[in-house]
Design an enzyme around this catalytic site. Sequence first.
Site, mmCIF file in Angstrom:
data_model
loop_
_atom_site.group_PDB
_atom_site.id
_atom_site.type_symbol
_atom_site.label_atom_id
_atom_site.label_comp_id
_atom_site.label_asym_id
_atom_site.label_seq_id
_atom_site.Cartn_x
_atom_site.Cartn_y
_atom_site.Cartn_z
ATOM 1 N NE ARG A 162 -41.396 40.240 25.049
ATOM 2 C CZ ARG A 162 -40.684 41.750 24.976
ATOM 3 N NH1 ARG A 162 -41.733 42.611 23.991
ATOM 4 N NH2 ARG A 162 -39.575 41.955 24.594
ATOM 5 C CB SER A 232 -36.159 36.797 28.177
ATOM 6 O OG SER A 232 -35.317 37.535 27.732
ATOM 7 C CD GLU A 328 -40.724 36.352 26.739
ATOM 8 O OE1 GLU A 328 -40.456 37.314 27.707
ATOM 9 O OE2 GLU A 328 -39.693 36.381 25.716
HETATM 10 P P1 NAP Z 1 -32.090 45.895 29.547
HETATM 11 O O1 NAP Z 1 -31.565 46.283 27.752
HETATM 12 O O2 NAP Z 1 -30.430 44.988 29.586
HETATM 13 O O3 NAP Z 1 -33.500 46.201 29.718
HETATM 14 C C1 NAP Z 1 -33.283 45.138 30.858
HETATM 15 C C2 NAP Z 1 -35.762 45.251 30.834
HETATM 16 O O4 NAP Z 1 -35.447 46.804 30.824
HETATM 17 C C3 NAP Z 1 -35.555 44.405 29.275
HETATM 18 O O5 NAP Z 1 -36.292 44.016 29.899
HETATM 19 C C4 NAP Z 1 -36.597 46.034 28.414
HETATM 20 O O6 NAP Z 1 -38.011 45.299 29.106
HETATM 21 C C5 NAP Z 1 -36.359 47.418 30.362
HETATM 22 N N1 NAP Z 1 -35.908 48.409 29.591
HETATM 23 C C6 NAP Z 1 -34.808 48.407 29.470
HETATM 24 N N2 NAP Z 1 -34.622 50.242 28.971
HETATM 25 C C7 NAP Z 1 -36.130 50.532 28.523
HETATM 26 C C8 NAP Z 1 -36.983 51.710 28.171
HETATM 27 N N3 NAP Z 1 -35.811 52.481 27.610
HETATM 28 N N4 NAP Z 1 -38.340 51.456 27.755
HETATM 29 C C9 NAP Z 1 -39.132 50.793 28.541
HETATM 30 N N5 NAP Z 1 -38.036 49.549 28.926
HETATM 31 C C10 NAP Z 1 -36.637 49.023 29.069
HETATM 32 O O7 NAP Z 1 -32.762 44.118 28.166
HETATM 33 P P2 NAP Z 1 -32.070 43.432 27.959
HETATM 34 O O8 NAP Z 1 -32.342 41.740 28.021
HETATM 35 O O9 NAP Z 1 -30.867 43.191 27.035
HETATM 36 O O10 NAP Z 1 -32.392 43.038 26.627
HETATM 37 C C11 NAP Z 1 -32.988 43.912 25.073
HETATM 38 C C12 NAP Z 1 -34.009 43.484 24.648
HETATM 39 O O11 NAP Z 1 -34.433 42.496 23.723
HETATM 40 C C13 NAP Z 1 -35.439 44.117 25.504
HETATM 41 O O12 NAP Z 1 -36.544 44.581 24.110
HETATM 42 C C14 NAP Z 1 -35.656 42.250 25.892
HETATM 43 O O13 NAP Z 1 -36.826 42.160 25.580
HETATM 44 C C15 NAP Z 1 -35.207 41.775 24.465
HETATM 45 N N6 NAP Z 1 -34.939 40.545 24.047
HETATM 46 C C16 NAP Z 1 -35.782 39.644 24.543
HETATM 47 C C17 NAP Z 1 -35.624 38.006 24.588
HETATM 48 C C18 NAP Z 1 -36.860 37.229 24.701
HETATM 49 O O14 NAP Z 1 -35.925 36.048 25.062
HETATM 50 N N7 NAP Z 1 -38.197 37.441 24.313
HETATM 51 C C19 NAP Z 1 -34.505 38.351 25.332
HETATM 52 C C20 NAP Z 1 -33.278 38.571 24.916
HETATM 53 C C21 NAP Z 1 -33.776 39.709 24.962
HETATM 54 P P3 NAP Z 1 -38.361 44.691 27.603
HETATM 55 O O15 NAP Z 1 -38.001 43.570 27.787
HETATM 56 O O16 NAP Z 1 -40.238 45.365 27.647
HETATM 57 O O17 NAP Z 1 -37.894 45.393 26.559
#
Ligand code: NAP
Length: 333
Positions: A162, A232, A328
């Site tokens: 990020r 996020s 972030e």
């Molecule tokens: P999630 O799938 O509930 O997972 C929680 C966190 O654990 C995530 O933030 C993710 O990191 C990490 N994670 C889960 N599975 C993983 C794997 N197999 N390997 C490595 N890291 C893992 O997350 P969520 O909040 O529902 O979001 C799903 C994805 O959408 C994530 O990648 C998240 O970053 C992205 N997202 C980003 C934003 C934003 O505003 N930046 C908003 C919503 C969702 P990572 O975040 O590093 O992937």
Amino acid sequence: MQTNFDLSNYNTLAMPATAKMFIAINNHSELAAAMALSAWHDNRKIILGGGSNVFFAADYQGIVVHPQFLGKELIAETNESALIKFGAGEIWDDCVQFCVDHNYFGIENLSGIPGSMGAAPVQNIGAYGVELDSSFIKLDAINLTTGEEKTFTKDDCKFAYRNSIFKHELRDKFIITAVYLNLNKQFQPILTYSDLKDLSVTELSAQELRQKIISIRNSKLPKPTEIPNAGSFFKNPIISQELAHKLAQEYPHLPKFAYGDNKFKISAGWLIEQAGLKGYTHGTASTHSNHALVLTNSGRGTATQFAELIALVQEKVHTKFAVQLESEVRIIE
Ligand code: NAP
């Protein structure tokens, strides 16, 4: 150049901030004309794309520059891949749709992310195991002081989690005008995240994967048009192996993922939830009840209570886990 400009429709948190000056830039000649104004050199400047990753903690006493460079153009292709040039003002998700429609693959896991194409490399956007830098080739940008045009390769951008050079030493120094992505012609889905585990690699199309990701996001994340938010709010902390093991002993359910050598990424959302702050409301600001990592300006209030909520979340998580949450989202004062 517009003065005393209301930014509430230009940030997805709907903060009622104003900019001393605001200018939308559609092309190189408009930028040259803006740079010829004395106000340009007398004021500080920020670049504001879709406003989906920014918290205006106060009115901005400078020029807000809003890039609107458009275009989606096939530059080169081989049997295996296609190089596409995207204008920085294009909406990111329209570009993902364009790629899926034309059978150019590699960014479908990034479906549904709000914001503009120009903001994507700044943040090195990522979701569901894919980050922008895996498709990124280069970008065109213009130096906001000298007007010099410069191409940044992937190495020049110093991409990290990020993160990129445009969040640090080159913050607000360049306006990104175009981004070049290299997309695969063969669809190779990445389904490593648990939300995607039930999908079948062999039967899945890119369009189906895109729709699945959009529907998961819609089910978990509030729509900014309904509940103002900036996605996020905090980064998932990257911590030492030693601290990760110590925390895991005390909290066996802590979600942690190996990250590079001897480091672990832990879930910021989980930390906030365990600190008792999921669905917590502080005046007009809240942590979302489906997703604690998303801070919302649910009462459409001013910046004060939102800033207090940020501080409270950081303090409670630090007290419980000795982990410092970093935002972030860009905080602008
Ligand atoms: P999630 O799938 O509930 O997972 C929680 C966190 O654990 C995530 O933030 C993710 O990191 C990490 N994670 C889960 N599975 C993983 C794997 N197999 N390997 C490595 N890291 C893992 O997350 P969520 O909040 O529902 O979001 C799903 C994805 O959408 C994530 O990648 C998240 O970053 C992205 N997202 C980003 C934003 C934003 O505003 N930046 C908003 C919503 C969702 P990572 O975040 O590093 O992937």
